[in-house]
Write a protein that holds these residues in place. Structure first.
Motif, short mmCIF file in Angstrom:
data_model
loop_
_atom_site.label_atom_id
_atom_site.label_comp_id
_atom_site.label_asym_id
_atom_site.label_seq_id
_atom_site.Cartn_x
_atom_site.Cartn_y
_atom_site.Cartn_z
N GLU A 151 0.85 -1.20 0.00
CA GLU A 151 0.00 0.00 0.00
C GLU A 151 0.89 1.25 0.00
OE1 GLU A 151 -3.38 2.17 2.82
OE2 GLU A 151 -2.91 0.03 3.07
N TYR A 152 0.62 2.17 -0.93
CA TYR A 152 1.41 3.39 -1.03
C TYR A 152 0.93 4.41 -0.01
CZ TYR A 152 3.77 1.92 -5.29
OH TYR A 152 4.55 1.26 -6.20
N ASP A 153 1.88 5.19 0.48
CA ASP A 153 1.56 6.25 1.46
C ASP A 153 1.09 7.48 0.72
OD1 ASP A 153 1.33 7.86 3.61
OD2 ASP A 153 3.50 8.07 3.99
N GLN A 154 -0.18 7.76 0.82
CA GLN A 154 -0.77 8.95 0.23
C GLN A 154 -1.44 9.82 1.29
OE1 GLN A 154 -3.37 6.99 -2.59
NE2 GLN A 154 -1.80 6.98 -4.18
N GLY A 155 -1.00 9.64 2.54
CA GLY A 155 -1.57 10.41 3.63
C GLY A 155 -2.89 9.87 4.14
N GLN A 156 -3.29 8.69 3.66
CA GLN A 156 -4.61 8.17 4.02
C GLN A 156 -4.70 7.76 5.48
OE1 GLN A 156 -2.34 6.83 2.06
NE2 GLN A 156 -2.56 4.61 1.80
N HIS A 157 -3.57 7.50 6.14
CA HIS A 157 -3.60 7.08 7.54
C HIS A 157 -2.93 8.09 8.45
CE1 HIS A 157 -5.03 3.28 6.08
NE2 HIS A 157 -3.90 3.00 5.45
N ASP A 158 -2.69 9.30 7.99
CA ASP A 158 -1.92 10.27 8.76
C ASP A 158 -2.66 10.69 10.03
OD1 ASP A 158 0.11 10.08 7.03
OD2 ASP A 158 -0.03 12.12 6.22
N GLY A 159 -1.84 11.10 11.00
CA GLY A 159 -2.37 11.55 12.28
C GLY A 159 -1.67 10.82 13.41
N ILE A 160 -2.07 11.13 14.62
CA ILE A 160 -1.54 10.46 15.81
C ILE A 160 -2.57 9.43 16.24
CG2 ILE A 160 -0.78 10.73 18.19
CD1 ILE A 160 0.06 13.57 17.52
N ALA A 161 -2.20 8.16 16.21
CA ALA A 161 -3.14 7.08 16.47
C ALA A 161 -2.74 6.32 17.72
CB ALA A 161 -3.19 6.12 15.28
N ASP A 162 -3.75 6.02 18.53
CA ASP A 162 -3.55 5.19 19.71
C ASP A 162 -3.58 3.73 19.25
OD1 ASP A 162 -3.36 4.17 22.22
OD2 ASP A 162 -5.41 4.63 22.82
N VAL A 163 -2.45 3.03 19.34
CA VAL A 163 -2.32 1.69 18.79
C VAL A 163 -1.91 0.71 19.87
CG1 VAL A 163 -1.73 2.57 16.50
CG2 VAL A 163 0.09 2.11 18.15
N LEU A 164 -1.98 -0.57 19.52
CA LEU A 164 -1.58 -1.60 20.48
C LEU A 164 -0.07 -1.65 20.62
CD1 LEU A 164 -2.22 -4.01 22.30
CD2 LEU A 164 -2.17 -5.47 20.27
N SER A 165 0.65 -1.52 19.49
CA SER A 165 2.09 -1.70 19.54
C SER A 165 2.75 -0.92 18.42
CB SER A 165 2.43 -3.19 19.40
OG SER A 165 3.82 -3.40 19.23
N VAL A 166 4.02 -0.57 18.65
CA VAL A 166 4.86 0.01 17.60
C VAL A 166 6.16 -0.78 17.57
CG1 VAL A 166 3.88 2.33 17.73
CG2 VAL A 166 5.82 1.72 19.19
N SER A 167 6.88 -0.67 16.48
CA SER A 167 8.11 -1.44 16.30
C SER A 167 9.24 -0.83 17.10
CB SER A 167 8.48 -1.47 14.82
OG SER A 167 9.75 -2.04 14.62
N THR A 168 10.21 -1.69 17.48
CA THR A 168 11.42 -1.18 18.13
C THR A 168 12.31 -0.44 17.14
OG1 THR A 168 12.38 -3.38 17.80
CG2 THR A 168 11.49 -2.88 19.98
N ALA A 169 12.00 -0.52 15.85
CA ALA A 169 12.73 0.25 14.85
C ALA A 169 12.22 1.69 14.90
CB ALA A 169 12.54 -0.34 13.47
N GLY A 170 12.87 2.53 15.72
CA GLY A 170 12.44 3.92 15.87
C GLY A 170 11.57 4.15 17.08
N MET A 171 11.44 3.17 17.98
CA MET A 171 10.59 3.32 19.17
C MET A 171 11.20 4.33 20.13
SD MET A 171 9.68 0.50 22.13
CE MET A 171 8.60 -0.52 21.14
#
Length: 960
Positions: A151-171
């Motif tokens: 899926e290409y990034d076209q800003g469709q998911h932009d924003g600050i989202a409350d999620v279950l988990s994020v990766s340790t790559a950049g955490m």
């Protein structure tokens, strides 16, 4: 005031590390401390870290050190910084944008409860492709990014989202929270350690956020096997699956844990089976080994659950809303099966975006989410719509059959169909026994379609009547969806495929199949489009398609031997035409045509001894269990030309005139002339065979050859349908002619449907047939004793001998010894004519205890039976008569049989069937590892120079 400590952990990552370090050092928000960790790299990663951060800021650890253990070691040696300290974790293959840290800290300031934050991750190679914007997990432990593949990034998911988990790559994580939670679990050196940490953080009341303004590019080198993993000897797939299950089961409450164990045991076994069918035994082993590794070490799991006990139950409602919704699990399963059927192997879908989980409604602890998008896609498919329409037409046409079918008293039967009795176990017993005690007894091989029907009955919960009803009464919609799906590669124009499928499903052959109870032809008309689709791939030399064709042709041949003859002749013609042009065609044809011969060998030998049986299909042929003629002797020429096989249930001959007209019009168009010629050739071939069948044997029905003929015409016409669409768009007379052809084309299925609905489909097929064995005869008969059923018809008397029950499907095709048959037939004729008690004694010696005549008894037959002193009338009414043999009845002992040979062949047949199933099943298309083509070694000579030139223009990729 914030302070940030960046920790970069490297392990054989020099390929990406230089770019990573440059990105870390050019952050718009300067770092307060930077530390590099080299986990025993052998490619110079340690030197790169030292060059970038200085020798005092690099820590060297053993090669087996995991990511979490490396971070623990750094923070153990580093004293806390003044103020609120944040720790920024980075992989050696993760390049953050220059403003990534600044965006993460800004988001942290906006939400005081935010303890862990992660960036938007994009792909290292194609930097427009999204990898992660937060991660969740299903209740079966499957990782779910919520993104579509590539899926290409076209800003469709932009924003600050409350999620279950994020990766340790950049955490980015607050140090006090790290200390509170004891950081990453060192028992998870790789994969899912980030999910476990974030899960525990959320359980403790903290928030995990994904910040889209912070961007990083990640190569996922370990997950994509772009480098060797030194922390574990296990395959990355097995390690990832095991850790996913472990994290899930370690953090779930007890009730959810029990459901998760049951779900994963069932799901893992199912996936392992699909992997085996896809010829991926290593993946199947990984799936089962991962589950066994978690469940097989309960003490380890118990210790992990004990360490995570605090806040687990209280935090579960919030966690549950972040898990993959149940509706997405069905979509994942559908995508997995679709990938298997498409030959790509079982694959997982990405599932829905994590935001969808927030909209799930809770009910007694379970989310209820409807995947309306998936449902809409399914029901908006032309093929599904066609199937539903044909199903409605079928139900209306068969309206008189449904009440009896749903009742417990009646049996489905009539025409060529024996009244359906018994279940799957009865059919299996009939197929495997070496001596058949039914009727007059037989030692011939049971017809192989009995095994096929037994398998279908097993799928239908052991109910043979249900399997027969679905195949026979549902053959019209099944043939329609089969034709629609099979022509996907042949005909790209969707409206043409719909017309072709609808016309094929409503052919006179199909409606005649239902009315005549012709189960064998019902199977063949459903499989015939698949034969055509597989044949096109066989002509291209596909070995797997050849095995698939051979397997399905075996099924069709078991019911209708003539189907094999037709396919074999067409295959021989194809071999002559294309065998010298395309490589591997002859070999594929030998596989496709040889498989049925091998699997059905003993039964085919019996058929070869009686060549006339090749023209007959499974079921009854003018015998004593049905009334009325099922075929039209010497079928008229107009019926044959209009593809009408005669017999009950077929519409008037003019119903198919539209199909013939459209097929003739296709001859006038100039494109695809070869395909049109082949289609007409198949039509003429089928027509000639139908003429022979209808002339040679009055009991033979030309339905199957006419179905072949219709298939050829439909393909010929369907291939030219896009030209009709072009004419409609051109205007003028062409548009008018195109509209006329469309009207004529659709007149065929519409007329056939209207006539079928009006006339119904219940003659001679019925669903309210009573048990042919009277209840009194069944109760008073000893084991092995039989009931003789007499049915007078056209001045003759047909008979059937039943041993304590009605005949099973397949028993009518058993061949008793000739001498026994002749002696018994003579006795029946003498009994019906009232010529003496000697004939009753012959019947008694064959085990006959009762004689029954269903329905109103003919007076002449009644007088003949009453005149026999050895027969005692038991009952006589409008529903039938019953007589009992007064003397002693002898049950013939079973003769000696060559049971060892019979059982040996059955085992061999089973083994061969499994082998063919494996060879015919879709195999996985293994994805080639990414290769750096620019650095590929160059062969010497012209071929090497040509390949080097081609590789030079290819996209640069990271080598595996």
């Amino acid at each position: 005031m914030h302070s940030v400590t960046a920790i970069v952990v490297a392990h054989d990552g020099a390929r990406w590390l230089k770019e990573t370090l440059a990105a870390v050092l050019r952050q718009a928000r300067p770092l307060d401390r930077v530390v590099g960790v080299d986990n025993g790299s052998r490619d110079g990663s340690g030197a790169l870290l030292t060059e970038a951060f200085g020798p005092g800021n690099v820590l060297a650890l053993p090669r087996s050190t995991g990511f979490g253990e490396a971070v623990h070691e750094v923070l153990r040696r580093l004293p806390p910084a003044p103020g609120e300290e944040w720790v920024w974790l980075l992989h050696d293959d993760c390049v953050p944008d220059a403003h990534a840290l600044q965006a993460l800290l800004w988001a942290a300031e906006q939400d005081p409860k935010a303890a862990i934050l992660g960036p938007k991750l994009r792909d290292w190679l194609d930097r427009r492709v999204l990898l992660e914007m937060g991660v969740t997990v299903s209740r079966s432990g499957r990782r779910d990014t919520g993104l579509e593949p590539r899926e290409y990034d076209q800003g469709q998911h932009d924003g600050i989202a409350d999620v279950l988990s994020v990766s340790t790559a950049g955490m980015l994580i607050r140090r006090d929270v790290w200390d509170e939670l004891s950081g990453l679990d060192t028992a998870l050196p790789l994969f899912r350690d980030d999910l476990d940490l974030c899960w525990r953080a959320r359980t403790a009341g903290h928030r995990v956020l994904n910040v889209s303004d912070a961007v990083a590019w990640h190569a996922e080198a370990s997950a994509r096997r772009r480098r060797r993993i030194a922390t574990s000897e296990e395959h990355p797939r097995r390690l990832d699956r095991r850790n996913g299950l472990f994290v899930l089961m370690a953090n779930l409450p007890f009730g959810a844990l029990v459901r998760s164990v049951l779900r994963n045991v069932f799901g893992s076994v199912l996936r392992a089976l699909l992997f085996l069918l896809a010829k991926q035994p290593a993946n199947a082993l990984d799936e089962l080994a991962a589950l066994g590794s978690v469940i097989g070490h309960p003490m380890r799991l118990r210790r992990a659950r004990k360490a995570r006990k605090q806040g687990r139950k209280q935090g579960w409602p919030a966690i549950r809303r972040k898990l993959t919704p149940p509706g997405a699990a069905f979509r994942r399963l559908a995508d997995m099966v679709q990938g298997f059927l498409a030959g790509a192997g079982p694959v997982d879908s990405a599932g829905r975006h994590h935001a969808a989980a927030d909209r799930a409604q809770e009910d007694d602890g379970d989310e209820l989410l409807t995947d309306s998008g998936g449902v809409q896609r399914v029901f908006s498919s032309p093929g599904v719509a066609l199937f539903l329409i044909l199903t409605v037409i079928t139900l209306v046409a068969e309206r008189t059959l449904l009440p009896g079918l749903l009742s417990s008293d009646g049996h489905l039967g009539g025409g060529a169909l024996v009244p359906v009795t018994g279940g799957a176990s009865d059919l299996w017993r009939l197929y495997v026994e070496d001596h058949h005690a039914a009727g007059l007894g037989s030692q011939t091989w049971a017809p192989p379609y009995v095994a096929v029907l037994a398998g279908l009955s097993a799928v239908a919960l052991g109910k043979t009547w249900l399997a027969v009803a679905v195949v026979l009464l549902g053959c019209v919609p099944l043939a329609g969806i089969s034709a629609y799906a099979a022509t996907k590669r042949m005909i790209s124009y969707a409206p043409a495929r719909v017309w072709l499928a609808a016309t094929y499903a409503l052919l006179p052959v199909a409606t005649g199949v239902v009315a005549g109870g012709r189960l064998g032809t019902a199977i063949v008309i459903v499989l015939l489009p698949v034969y055509a689709a597989l044949a096109t791939r066989v002509m291209a030399g596909s070995r797997r398609a050849a095995w698939g064709l051979g397997l399905l042709l075996t099924v069709g041949t078991a019911f209708v031997p003539l189907a094999y003859v037709l396919v074999a002749i067409l295959g021989g013609l194809a071999a002559v035409s294309f065998g010298g042009i395309r490589r591997g065609v002859r070999r594929s044809l030998v596989i496709g045509l040889g498989t049925p011969v091998v699997l059905l060998f003993p039964w085919l030998v019996q058929i070869a001894r009686e060549p006339g049986r090749i023209l007959l299909e499974s079921g009854l042929h003018e015998s004593g269990l049905h009334v009325g003629r099922l075929t039209t002797p010497r079928l008229a020429a107009d019926s044959l030309l209009m593809l009408s096989p005669g017999g009950p249930g077929v519409p008037p001959v003019w119903a198919t005139a539209g199909l013939i007209a459209v097929a003739l019009a296709a001859l006038l168009l100039r494109r695809h002339q070869m395909i049109v010629a082949i289609g007409w050739g198949v039509m003429l071939f089928g027509l000639l065979v139908a003429i022979v069948v209808s002339r040679v044997d009055d009991a033979a029905w030309p339905g199957v050859p006419l179905a072949f003929a219709a298939t050829g015409l439909l393909v010929a016409a369907g291939h030219q349908a896009h030209r009709i669409a072009e004419f409609r768009a051109s205007g003028g007379l062409r548009r008018l002619g195109a509209m006329l052809i469309v009207v004529v084309a659709f007149a065929t299925p519409l007329a056939a449907a209207a006539l079928w609905v009006t006339r119904g489909a219940d003659d001679p097929l019925r669903s309210d047939l009573s048990d042919p064995v009277p209840v009194l005869a069944e109760l008073q008969s000893e084991p092995g004793e039989g009931t003789l059923l007499l049915r007078p018809k056209d001045g003759t008397v047909g008979y059937t001998l039943m041993r304590g029950r009605g005949p099973l499907i397949g028993e009518s095709d058993l061949t008793p010894p000739r001498e026994t048959t002749e002696r018994f037939t003579t006795a029946v004729a003498g009994l019906a004519s009232g010529r003496g008690s000697t004939y009753v004694q012959t019947l008694a010696a064959s085990g006959v205890r009762f004689v029954t005549v269903p329905g109103s008894v003919d007076p002449a037959l009644r007088r003949a039976l009453d005149s026999q002193p050895a027969l005692v009338r038991v009952s006589l009414s409008e529903t039938g008569g019953l007589w009992r043999v007064a003397g002693q009845v002898t049950v013939p002992p079973p003769p000696a049989t060559a049971g060892g040979l019979h059982r040996g062949w059955l085992w061999a047949q089973g083994g061969l069937l499994v082998l063919v199933l494996i060879l015919a099943s879709p195999g996985a298309r293994t994805k080639e590892p990414d290769v750096d083509y620019a650095d590929a070694p160059v062969e010497e000579g012209p071929r090497g120079r040509r390949r080097a030139k081609e590789n030079k223009g290819r996209k640069d990729r990271v080598p595996a």
